[in-house]
Enzyme design. Structure first.
Site, PDB file in Angstrom:
ATOM      1  N   ASP A 138       0.858  -1.188   0.000  1.00 48.03           N
ATOM      2  CA  ASP A 138       0.000   0.000   0.000  1.00 48.03           C
ATOM      3  C   ASP A 138       0.889   1.232   0.000  1.00 48.03           C
ATOM      4  O   ASP A 138       1.553   1.536   0.993  1.00 48.03           O
ATOM      5  CB  ASP A 138      -0.903  -0.032   1.241  1.00 48.03           C
ATOM      6  CG  ASP A 138      -1.940   1.076   1.244  1.00 48.03           C
ATOM      7  OD1 ASP A 138      -1.760   2.073   0.502  1.00 48.03           O
ATOM      8  OD2 ASP A 138      -2.926   0.973   1.996  1.00 48.03           O
ATOM      9  N   HIS A 139       0.890   1.961  -1.111  1.00 43.16           N
ATOM     10  CA  HIS A 139       1.815   3.082  -1.265  1.00 43.16           C
ATOM     11  C   HIS A 139       1.427   4.308  -0.433  1.00 43.16           C
ATOM     12  O   HIS A 139       2.167   5.291  -0.400  1.00 43.16           O
ATOM     13  CB  HIS A 139       1.914   3.476  -2.741  1.00 43.16           C
ATOM     14  CG  HIS A 139       3.259   4.016  -3.129  1.00 43.16           C
ATOM     15  ND1 HIS A 139       4.368   3.924  -2.317  1.00 43.16           N
ATOM     16  CD2 HIS A 139       3.682   4.648  -4.257  1.00 43.16           C
ATOM     17  CE1 HIS A 139       5.406   4.475  -2.912  1.00 43.16           C
ATOM     18  NE2 HIS A 139       5.009   4.921  -4.094  1.00 43.16           N
ATOM     19  N   ARG A 140       0.268   4.252   0.234  1.00 43.47           N
ATOM     20  CA  ARG A 140      -0.089   5.353   1.136  1.00 43.47           C
ATOM     21  C   ARG A 140       0.786   5.340   2.376  1.00 43.47           C
ATOM     22  O   ARG A 140       1.106   6.410   2.925  1.00 43.47           O
ATOM     23  CB  ARG A 140      -1.559   5.252   1.552  1.00 43.47           C
ATOM     24  CG  ARG A 140      -2.563   5.449   0.425  1.00 43.47           C
ATOM     25  CD  ARG A 140      -3.984   5.203   0.910  1.00 43.47           C
ATOM     26  NE  ARG A 140      -4.171   3.829   1.380  1.00 43.47           N
ATOM     27  CZ  ARG A 140      -5.322   3.359   1.863  1.00 43.47           C
ATOM     28  NH1 ARG A 140      -6.374   4.168   1.949  1.00 43.47           N
ATOM     29  NH2 ARG A 140      -5.428   2.102   2.248  1.00 43.47           N
TER      30      ARG A 140
END
Length: 479
Positions: A449-451
């Site tokens: 998850d690149h968040r």
């Protein structure tokens, strides 16, 4: 609670998961007339997460089973009635009717029609105002009253289908159309057939129950009048969605585990921004270690395979980079760091893909991890995984290599930060110590998850996992 309700206890479909709304009855273990005890398993149901056995909370004799196997039932709906005082003598109620009758106070409800209702189309207006309050003499008039008493005892009359009123005159020998002022009654497939054939449903005389237009009615309306000189019809290719095409298709209802998996994957794919990175690694030393561990007396009776060492390598990599064990809290706008790892293992089962997880996998020794993996896989394949075993995961491994697949771009489980795909281990030419040699090689893919996981953190976790599998002695030096 009336005396009848105290005697005839209704067991309602419980929420055996976390906020589930329905479950499918897979198998009944009891039938009407069977004696049951408190805690006895009476049926097996499948929720959106797993198959679960339901125990009976009452003791007595099964009075009625309200749903057949294969029926999907909403949580909170009564599924079985138990006579908790069978020694009190005959009940003041007949055997349950095939179709439950309306509640006794339904006659005071607002006037409504008695025509069949098809999902999505509503009921056509009717001149019927209300059911007669006073039953007429004779057996035909006694049946609705007896059914109403049964519905009151069962406690689910509000959800029961209304029983038709006694006919005022003998039914005609041929089916008669039920006049409606609204849209003609027909099921969606029949409407689609009529549209394909260019037939107006309003011009068809229905022959089905309660004035419902059937497929036969549509085909009869579409059949041309016989003509002696009519030319032979020229075969035309079947249109997509036509009856000819549908006859060659198999339609599988989307429910249970498959339905939940589909919803979860759509939610994850369109909520969490996925990034996937890949690395190809020489795992020859790891494969040799697997063979040595299989012969180790301390690992006797345990499931020892390459997946075990991949799991251990990932856990060590997470220990070196603990920020990846986290979750995104959208509501509170927070990143939730987790000081533990509940390691999920994707498992293919006859009911679909499920992801049970090993609680506190980070704290387990290699033999403990092997035992937990073996139990997890066995339980999943037997369909006995409990909903709690699939909750609270942090990071997952999916072993696509068992299918001969090199790698993939796995989708995150909702609420998790990363998922590792372990590809097939194959003998390939590899540069080893300056020479090209055949080596055992695999490809790893890590989606995150690149968040909350940037490229640096994701790359470190993947690189550390690969480095351990290339030189498994790091399981000791890095741990």
């Amino acid at each position: 609670m009336t005396a009848a309700e105290q005697r005839f206890r209704e067991f309602k479909m419980p929420d055996v998961g976390e906020g589930l709304t329905e479950a499918e009855i897979l198998k009944w273990y009891v039938k009407p007339g069977d004696t049951v005890t408190d805690g006895q398993v009476i049926c097996e149901v499948e929720t959106a997460k797993a198959a679960v056995e339901l125990p009976c909370p009452f003791e007595g004799v099964v009075h009625a089973v309200h749903f057949e196997e294969g029926t999907t039932v909403d949580v909170g709906t009564s599924i079985i009635a138990v006579d908790t005082d069978p020694g009190a003598g005959p009940a003041d109620t007949p055997a349950p009717a095939a179709e439950p009758a309306p509640a006794a106070d339904e006659e005071d409800a607002e006037p409504q029609g008695r025509q069949a209702v098809l999902v999505g189309y509503g009921a056509a207006p009717s001149s019927t105002k209300r059911r007669a309050r006073k039953p007429q003499p004779g057996a035909a008039a006694q049946e609705p009253a007896a059914a109403a008493v049964q519905a009151e005892l069962n406690g689910h009359a509000a959800a029961a289908a209304p029983a038709p009123a006694a006919p005022a005159a003998p039914a005609p020998s041929a089916p008669a159309a039920v006049p409606t002022a609204g849209r003609p009654l027909a099921k969606p497939p029949v409407r689609k057939l009529a549209k394909d054939l260019g037939i107006d449903l309003a011009t068809i005389t229905p022959t089905g129950p309660d004035g419902v237009i059937t497929r036969e009615d549509v085909h009869a309306a579409a059949a041309p009048a016989p003509e002696a000189s009519a030319p032979a019809p020229v075969p035309q290719p079947a249109d997509v969605g036509s009856e000819a095409v549908r006859a060659r298709e198999t339609r599988i209802p989307i429910k249970g585990v498959r339905k939940a998996t589909a919803q979860a994957m759509v939610t994850s794919a369109f909520t969490a921004p996925h990034v996937t990175e890949f690395v190809t690694v020489d795992v020859t030393r790891t494969m040799k270690l697997v063979q040595e561990l299989k012969a180790d007396p301390d690992m006797a009776g345990l499931r020892v395979n390459p997946l075990l060492l991949v799991a251990k390598a990932l856990l060590v990599a997470i220990r070196r980079n603990p920020e990846i064990s986290a979750a995104w809290d959208e509501e509170n706008q927070e990143i939730v760091r987790k000081d533990y790892v509940n390691l999920g293992i994707a498992a293919a089962t006859p009911r679909g893909l499920i992801v049970p997880n090993i609680k506190d996998a980070h704290a387990k020794t290699l033999p403990q991890l092997a035992a937990a993996l073996g139990e997890l896989v066995t339980t999943a394949r037997e369909g006995r995984t409990a909903p709690g075993d699939m909750a609270g995961g942090t990071v997952t491994i999916t072993n696509v290599g068992v299918f001969g697949v090199d790698t993939g771009t796995p989708i995150l489980n909702p609420g998790e930060s990363a998922i590792l795909a372990f590809g097939a281990v194959k003998l390939q030419p590899w540069v080893h110590k300056g020479k090209v040699k055949p080596r055992q090689v695999t490809t790893l893919a890590l989606s995150f998850d690149h968040r909350l996981v940037d490229g640096e953190l994701g790359s470190k976790v993947l690189a550390d996992t690969a480095a351990i599998l290339e030189h498994p002695k790091r399981l000791i030096t890095w741990a």
